[in-house]
Design a protein around this motif. Sequence first.
Motif, PDB file in Angstrom:
ATOM      1  N   GLU A  74       5.509  10.662 -17.654  1.00  0.00           N
ATOM      2  CA  GLU A  74       5.645   9.243 -17.320  1.00  0.00           C
ATOM      3  C   GLU A  74       4.410   8.461 -17.770  1.00  0.00           C
ATOM      4  O   GLU A  74       4.522   7.349 -18.295  1.00  0.00           O
ATOM      5  CB  GLU A  74       5.841   9.069 -15.808  1.00  0.00           C
ATOM      6  CG  GLU A  74       5.991   7.602 -15.395  1.00  0.00           C
ATOM      7  CD  GLU A  74       6.040   7.380 -13.904  1.00  0.00           C
ATOM      8  OE1 GLU A  74       5.623   6.295 -13.453  1.00  0.00           O
ATOM      9  OE2 GLU A  74       6.486   8.292 -13.171  1.00  0.00           O
ATOM     10  N   TYR A  75       3.233   9.042 -17.575  1.00  0.00           N
ATOM     11  CA  TYR A  75       1.987   8.371 -17.956  1.00  0.00           C
ATOM     12  C   TYR A  75       1.966   8.065 -19.450  1.00  0.00           C
ATOM     13  O   TYR A  75       1.531   6.982 -19.874  1.00  0.00           O
ATOM     14  CB  TYR A  75       0.793   9.242 -17.578  1.00  0.00           C
ATOM     15  CG  TYR A  75      -0.539   8.708 -18.062  1.00  0.00           C
ATOM     16  CD1 TYR A  75      -1.171   7.678 -17.387  1.00  0.00           C
ATOM     17  CD2 TYR A  75      -1.155   9.241 -19.198  1.00  0.00           C
ATOM     18  CE1 TYR A  75      -2.398   7.177 -17.833  1.00  0.00           C
ATOM     19  CE2 TYR A  75      -2.369   8.771 -19.635  1.00  0.00           C
ATOM     20  CZ  TYR A  75      -2.989   7.724 -18.956  1.00  0.00           C
ATOM     21  OH  TYR A  75      -4.193   7.229 -19.397  1.00  0.00           O
ATOM     22  N   LYS A  76       2.431   8.990 -20.268  1.00  0.00           N
ATOM     23  CA  LYS A  76       2.446   8.769 -21.709  1.00  0.00           C
ATOM     24  C   LYS A  76       3.361   7.612 -22.091  1.00  0.00           C
ATOM     25  O   LYS A  76       3.108   6.916 -23.091  1.00  0.00           O
ATOM     26  CB  LYS A  76       2.898  10.050 -22.430  1.00  0.00           C
ATOM     27  CG  LYS A  76       1.851  11.154 -22.436  1.00  0.00           C
ATOM     28  CD  LYS A  76       2.369  12.374 -23.181  1.00  0.00           C
ATOM     29  CE  LYS A  76       1.299  13.450 -23.290  1.00  0.00           C
ATOM     30  NZ  LYS A  76       1.792  14.661 -23.999  1.00  0.00           N
ATOM     31  N   GLN A  77       4.411   7.402 -21.298  1.00  0.00           N
ATOM     32  CA  GLN A  77       5.350   6.328 -21.602  1.00  0.00           C
ATOM     33  C   GLN A  77       4.891   4.980 -21.081  1.00  0.00           C
ATOM     34  O   GLN A  77       5.030   3.954 -21.753  1.00  0.00           O
ATOM     35  CB  GLN A  77       6.729   6.650 -20.988  1.00  0.00           C
ATOM     36  CG  GLN A  77       7.467   7.774 -21.696  1.00  0.00           C
ATOM     37  CD  GLN A  77       8.870   7.962 -21.142  1.00  0.00           C
ATOM     38  OE1 GLN A  77       9.146   7.653 -19.983  1.00  0.00           O
ATOM     39  NE2 GLN A  77       9.771   8.470 -21.971  1.00  0.00           N
ATOM     40  N   SER A  78       4.340   4.973 -19.854  1.00  0.00           N
ATOM     41  CA  SER A  78       4.079   3.683 -19.200  1.00  0.00           C
ATOM     42  C   SER A  78       2.687   3.528 -18.598  1.00  0.00           C
ATOM     43  O   SER A  78       2.366   2.465 -18.056  1.00  0.00           O
ATOM     44  CB  SER A  78       5.110   3.473 -18.088  1.00  0.00           C
ATOM     45  OG  SER A  78       5.017   4.529 -17.122  1.00  0.00           O
ATOM     46  N   GLY A  79       1.866   4.581 -18.653  1.00  0.00           N
ATOM     47  CA  GLY A  79       0.537   4.494 -18.049  1.00  0.00           C
ATOM     48  C   GLY A  79       0.566   4.584 -16.538  1.00  0.00           C
ATOM     49  O   GLY A  79      -0.425   4.251 -15.870  1.00  0.00           O
ATOM     50  N   THR A  80       1.694   5.065 -15.979  1.00  0.00           N
ATOM     51  CA  THR A  80       1.845   5.154 -14.531  1.00  0.00           C
ATOM     52  C   THR A  80       2.364   6.535 -14.138  1.00  0.00           C
ATOM     53  O   THR A  80       2.859   7.295 -14.974  1.00  0.00           O
ATOM     54  CB  THR A  80       2.852   4.107 -14.011  1.00  0.00           C
ATOM     55  OG1 THR A  80       4.152   4.382 -14.576  1.00  0.00           O
ATOM     56  CG2 THR A  80       2.434   2.696 -14.397  1.00  0.00           C
ATOM     57  N   VAL A  81       2.273   6.826 -12.838  1.00  0.00           N
ATOM     58  CA  VAL A  81       2.944   7.981 -12.234  1.00  0.00           C
ATOM     59  C   VAL A  81       3.641   7.471 -10.980  1.00  0.00           C
ATOM     60  O   VAL A  81       2.982   6.925 -10.090  1.00  0.00           O
ATOM     61  CB  VAL A  81       1.965   9.115 -11.875  1.00  0.00           C
ATOM     62  CG1 VAL A  81       2.692  10.231 -11.141  1.00  0.00           C
ATOM     63  CG2 VAL A  81       1.292   9.664 -13.120  1.00  0.00           C
ATOM     64  N   CYS A  82       4.958   7.608 -10.947  1.00  0.00           N
ATOM     65  CA  CYS A  82       5.755   7.020  -9.862  1.00  0.00           C
ATOM     66  C   CYS A  82       5.418   5.541  -9.707  1.00  0.00           C
ATOM     67  O   CYS A  82       5.297   5.011  -8.606  1.00  0.00           O
ATOM     68  CB  CYS A  82       5.554   7.772  -8.553  1.00  0.00           C
ATOM     69  SG  CYS A  82       6.316   9.409  -8.539  1.00  0.00           S
TER      70      CYS A  82
END
Length: 312
Positions: free
Chosen positions: A134-142
């Motif tokens: 998720e971090y690679k896609q959006s810079g976030t986790v949950c």
Amino acid sequence: MTDSLPTGGFETETLDLPGWTHVYSGKVRDLYVPADESITEKFGQDCVLVVASDRISAYDHVLSSEIPDKGRVLTQLSLWWFEQLEVEHHVLASTVEGGVPAEVEGRAMICKKLEMFPVECIARGYLTGSGLAEYKQSGTVCEIPLPKGLVDGSRLDHALFTPSAKAEVGEHDVNITYDDVVAMVGDDIAARLSELTLKIYTRAEEIARERGIILADTKVEFGSDAATGVITLGDEVLTPDSSRFWDASTYEPGKSQPSYDKQYVRDWLTSAESGWDKSSDTPPPALPADVVERTRARYVEAYEKLTGRTFA
């Protein structure tokens, strides 16, 4: 043996245990309820016998091969962790003297029956796995923003509560947000689940680090005690099946870290040698003897390094 149930494409056999009736089989554990009045007199009506099998799952399949002693390792390690944590838990008895049937000695616990919350409570102290994706896609986790420039294995500034929604056997759990948890269980319970999860992770991370192991992340589950309403830690806790343990001596951010779990199983299943396509509906093949033995050794090593005890 009785009550064979389909799990992941093959039949699991459950034990005929005097005084207990089998009611459920999961990927690894089998649940039994009292069928003898002497048991309910001792533990009450709301108790359950939780038996850990030697089954192993990978890629949402329960494999036909088993890992010898896995059920005992998971149970004994969970019991050790329950002793280390200052958190209300569900264990009532864990020995034959306490009431556990001799047939499942060492791999079973008599526990309080809880009303489980429909949330997988996950704490992450390091970025890896689905969190990294998720971090690679959006810079976030949950949907929690993280700093730029993190890599696989990066240690986070502070541990995060990153829950997921429980899925049926054979399906992936789905990452959800804290607001989703609030919508499912309410503000007060959501706050308490987050608090307890991070408390458990923080304490366990300290203990593991002292023993040369990094606790990258862990999943715990909670339920409500029917008698008291107290939010109570249930299921297993801080085992190689529910946690990502890394060897601190070989830890190196920026790459995949070897872990104390079923890594050998996953690696072999996705190798050309297995001949198995994980995207197919075909059940995985049986594991070679050397993969079974190396996997068992990894589970035992985790137990011994964490507890300081020799696995017998």
